[in-house]
Write a protein that holds these residues in place. Structure first.
Motif, PDB file in Angstrom:
ATOM      1  N   LEU A 185       4.559  -6.751  -5.353  1.00  0.00           N
ATOM      2  CA  LEU A 185       5.632  -6.569  -4.373  1.00  0.00           C
ATOM      3  C   LEU A 185       6.326  -7.894  -4.094  1.00  0.00           C
ATOM      4  N   ALA A 186       5.551  -8.950  -3.892  1.00  0.00           N
ATOM      5  CA  ALA A 186       6.129 -10.265  -3.632  1.00  0.00           C
ATOM      6  C   ALA A 186       6.983 -10.741  -4.806  1.00  0.00           C
ATOM      7  N   ALA A 187       6.512 -10.525  -6.017  1.00  0.00           N
ATOM      8  CA  ALA A 187       7.276 -10.925  -7.205  1.00  0.00           C
ATOM      9  C   ALA A 187       8.594 -10.155  -7.267  1.00  0.00           C
ATOM     10  N   TYR A 188       8.551  -8.868  -6.971  1.00  0.00           N
ATOM     11  CA  TYR A 188       9.771  -8.051  -6.956  1.00  0.00           C
ATOM     12  C   TYR A 188      10.753  -8.570  -5.911  1.00  0.00           C
ATOM     13  N   LEU A 189      10.256  -8.835  -4.709  1.00  0.00           N
ATOM     14  CA  LEU A 189      11.128  -9.314  -3.636  1.00  0.00           C
ATOM     15  C   LEU A 189      11.758 -10.653  -3.985  1.00  0.00           C
ATOM     16  N   LEU A 190      11.006 -11.531  -4.614  1.00  0.00           N
ATOM     17  CA  LEU A 190      11.565 -12.817  -5.035  1.00  0.00           C
ATOM     18  C   LEU A 190      12.642 -12.639  -6.104  1.00  0.00           C
ATOM     19  N   ARG A 191      12.360 -11.783  -7.101  1.00  0.00           N
ATOM     20  CA  ARG A 191      13.370 -11.526  -8.139  1.00  0.00           C
ATOM     21  C   ARG A 191      14.647 -10.964  -7.530  1.00  0.00           C
ATOM     22  N   ARG A 192      14.489 -10.017  -6.592  1.00  0.00           N
ATOM     23  CA  ARG A 192      15.649  -9.395  -5.945  1.00  0.00           C
ATOM     24  C   ARG A 192      16.461 -10.430  -5.182  1.00  0.00           C
ATOM     25  N   GLU A 193      15.814 -11.299  -4.453  1.00  0.00           N
ATOM     26  CA  GLU A 193      16.529 -12.319  -3.687  1.00  0.00           C
ATOM     27  C   GLU A 193      17.253 -13.313  -4.586  1.00  0.00           C
ATOM     28  N   VAL A 194      16.652 -13.654  -5.720  1.00  0.00           N
ATOM     29  CA  VAL A 194      17.318 -14.545  -6.677  1.00  0.00           C
ATOM     30  C   VAL A 194      18.577 -13.870  -7.224  1.00  0.00           C
ATOM     31  N   GLU A 195      18.485 -12.590  -7.569  1.00  0.00           N
ATOM     32  CA  GLU A 195      19.660 -11.859  -8.064  1.00  0.00           C
ATOM     33  C   GLU A 195      20.767 -11.812  -7.017  1.00  0.00           C
TER      34      GLU A 195
ATOM     35  N   ASP B 200       0.827  -1.210   0.000  1.00  0.00           N
ATOM     36  CA  ASP B 200       0.000   0.000   0.000  1.00  0.00           C
ATOM     37  C   ASP B 200       0.860   1.258   0.000  1.00  0.00           C
ATOM     38  N   ILE B 201       1.903   1.260   0.814  1.00  0.00           N
ATOM     39  CA  ILE B 201       2.823   2.409   0.862  1.00  0.00           C
ATOM     40  C   ILE B 201       3.476   2.629  -0.491  1.00  0.00           C
ATOM     41  N   GLU B 202       3.860   1.537  -1.155  1.00  0.00           N
ATOM     42  CA  GLU B 202       4.533   1.625  -2.455  1.00  0.00           C
ATOM     43  C   GLU B 202       3.549   1.888  -3.600  1.00  0.00           C
ATOM     44  N   GLY B 203       2.259   1.766  -3.328  1.00  0.00           N
ATOM     45  CA  GLY B 203       1.263   1.986  -4.371  1.00  0.00           C
ATOM     46  C   GLY B 203       1.204   0.856  -5.383  1.00  0.00           C
ATOM     47  N   THR B 204       1.427  -0.361  -4.910  1.00  0.00           N
ATOM     48  CA  THR B 204       1.414  -1.518  -5.796  1.00  0.00           C
ATOM     49  C   THR B 204       0.594  -2.633  -5.142  1.00  0.00           C
ATOM     50  N   SER B 205       0.411  -3.700  -5.864  1.00  0.00           N
ATOM     51  CA  SER B 205      -0.320  -4.833  -5.293  1.00  0.00           C
ATOM     52  C   SER B 205       0.630  -5.694  -4.477  1.00  0.00           C
TER      53      SER B 205
END
Length: 67
Positions: free
Chosen positions: A39-49, A30-35
């Motif tokens: 957000l979960a998909a972004y966090l997973l991609r970041r952790e994989v990188e 909600d703070i980021e203005g996204t679903s």
């Protein structure tokens, strides 16, 4: 010369998380203005990188070429 790129294909996964974690992620989304899903998909991609950069994630063709 044209460079061929692999098409982007998305996959769906289902995860179970504790209620409190869900609430925190929803608040963050909600703070980021996204679903929450985005957000979960972004966090997973970041952790994989990060895992790749730290050498925690190896690929079969990499180990064969290093031997």
């Amino acid at each position: 010369m044209k460079i061929k790129r692999k098409p982007v294909v998305t996959k769906r996964v289902s995860v179970s998380i504790p209620d409190l974690t869900h609430e925190k992620l929803q608040r963050w989304a909600d703070i980021e203005g996204t679903s929450l899903a985005d957000l979960a998909a972004y966090l997973l991609r970041r952790e994989v990188e990060i895992a790749e950069k730290e050498g925690k994630l190896k690929y079969p063709d990499e180990s064969a070429s290093n031997s």
